[in-house]
Design a protein around this motif. Structure first.
Motif, PDB file in Angstrom:
ATOM      1  N   ASN A  65      -2.833   1.491  -0.897  1.00  0.00           N
ATOM      2  CA  ASN A  65      -1.803   2.216  -0.061  1.00  0.00           C
ATOM      3  C   ASN A  65      -0.401   1.098  -0.034  1.00  0.00           C
ATOM      4  OD1 ASN A  65      -2.401   0.734   2.550  1.00  0.00           O
ATOM      5  ND2 ASN A  65      -2.803   3.442   3.339  1.00  0.00           N
ATOM      6  N   GLY A  66      -0.993   0.381   0.164  1.00  0.00           N
ATOM      7  CA  GLY A  66      -0.450  -1.318   0.562  1.00  0.00           C
ATOM      8  C   GLY A  66      -0.728  -1.803   1.672  1.00  0.00           C
ATOM      9  N   TYR A  67      -0.875  -1.553   2.844  1.00  0.00           N
ATOM     10  CA  TYR A  67      -1.227  -1.688   3.934  1.00  0.00           C
ATOM     11  C   TYR A  67      -2.967  -2.788   3.639  1.00  0.00           C
ATOM     12  CZ  TYR A  67       2.612   0.709   5.844  1.00  0.00           C
ATOM     13  OH  TYR A  67       3.596   0.933   5.761  1.00  0.00           O
ATOM     14  N   MET A 281       3.481   5.760  -1.611  1.00  0.00           N
ATOM     15  CA  MET A 281       2.568   5.052  -0.340  1.00  0.00           C
ATOM     16  C   MET A 281       1.689   4.443  -1.369  1.00  0.00           C
ATOM     17  SD  MET A 281       4.582   3.031   1.208  1.00  0.00           S
ATOM     18  CE  MET A 281       3.200   1.851   1.510  1.00  0.00           C
ATOM     19  N   VAL A 283       0.396   2.566  -3.978  1.00  0.00           N
ATOM     20  CA  VAL A 283       0.945   1.138  -4.654  1.00  0.00           C
ATOM     21  C   VAL A 283      -0.360   0.971  -5.594  1.00  0.00           C
ATOM     22  CG1 VAL A 283       0.715  -1.308  -4.566  1.00  0.00           C
ATOM     23  CG2 VAL A 283       1.212  -0.104  -2.562  1.00  0.00           C
TER      24      VAL A 283
END
Length: 312
Positions: A65-67, A281, A283
């Motif tokens: 999710n990019g985190y 989100m 990614v």
């Protein structure tokens, strides 16, 4: 006699050696320039192009999710989801429509107008400016302008509809019509760019060739078909290349117009990447879409240049 022959041989040898020395000196003089400018250029290209491409390819194999760091490896699952997604299929179809309109409407229209405004007629410069102005506008600004034009409540189309006493259409809200409305905006926005390319190509044509065709009694169509168009071959191929690659990357204009809607009917591959990858989100999924788009663009670009532009 022998002295004359020997002098001629020496002169000939000197004449052959001199260009070689000149080439060597030029080659040696290029090295400082290459050493000075090539490493920074390669570093910037690596940091801004190669590294992001490699990261996108790597992230496409993760559910991320990019985190934080990507940890959930899923292999080719993202690519399977892409081609099972109906919205992506619609995006491919829409990109194909845009390419088709660019090749069959936009470029022929630009060529026709270029032949009209490239001659020394009164007001030619004014019409060049008018036709080129849409391309000067930012894509987002053009999209916002045409969103107002198409607005069924307060836009220009609504005003004209009320004047003639008919119900105003809501073209951007109709999934069966919205894409065709966008195609009209695309032709309006970009044909000026191709027109300027053709004007430059027309101005490079030797006028004596056209004068010879006039002397031979060729008609206007015959001159265009057998003289002008063949001499514009490299310009036409370049215009087609720009039209195809630009059509595959269309994004800025569609987002203010429809955002890819209604019901994903106006998605392109780039808007699909943004809507399904960035805004949600996902990614890893968005990276996979980017890889697919990159492969399609590179394959088409290199194939086209290899087949049609190898002599340009």
């Amino acid at each position: 006699m022998s002295d004359t022959f020997m002098s001629a041989n020496v002169a000939g040898t000197s004449a052959k050696v001199a260009p070689r020395r000149h080439k060597r000196s030029l080659a040696h003089s290029k090295w400082p320039v290459l050493i000075l400018f090539l490493p920074p250029a390669l570093m910037l290209f690596t940091l801004l192009v190669i590294v992001p491409m490699g990261e996108a390819a790597w992230y496409s194999f993760y559910n991320w999710n990019g985190y934080g760091d990507p940890t959930q490896w899923i292999g080719f699952r993202n690519y399977q989801l892409i081609f099972r997604n109906g919205a992506f299929t619609q995006a491919l179809i829409n990109n194909g429509l845009i390419v088709l309109i660019s090749l069959c409407v936009q470029i022929p229209l630009a060529l026709w107008l270029a032949t009209m405004v490239s001659t020394k007629i009164k007001g030619a410069l004014f019409f060049r400016l008018i036709f080129f102005l849409p391309y000067v506008l930012a894509d987002v600004a053009a999209g916002m302008i045409w969103r107002f034009v198409y607005d069924g409540d307060f836009g220009l189309v609504a005003g004209i509809s009320h004047m003639i006493g008919v119900e105003p259409p809501f073209w951007l809200a109709d999934r069966n019509v919205a894409m065709y409305a966008i195609l009209g905006v695309i032709v309006w926005k970009y044909f000026g760019f191709h027109m300027m390319l053709f004007i430059a190509g027309l101005q490079a044509i030797d006028k004596s060739v056209l004068e010879a065709a006039d002397i031979d009694g060729a008609t206007g169509w015959q001159k265009f078909r057998h003289v002008t168009l063949p001499l514009l071959g490299s310009t036409v191929r370049l215009s087609v290349f720009f039209g195809v690659v630009g059509s595959l990357q269309l994004f800025d204009m569609i987002m203010p117009l429809t955002g890819g809607g209604p019901s994903n009917s106006t998605q392109t591959m780039v808007t699909f990447l943004y809507n399904f990858g960035v805004t949600r989100m996902q990614v890893g999924f968005g990276s996979a879409v980017g890889v697919v788009l990159f492969v399609i663009c590179v394959t088409l670009a290199f194939s086209y240049k290899r087949i049609f532009m190898r002599n340009d």
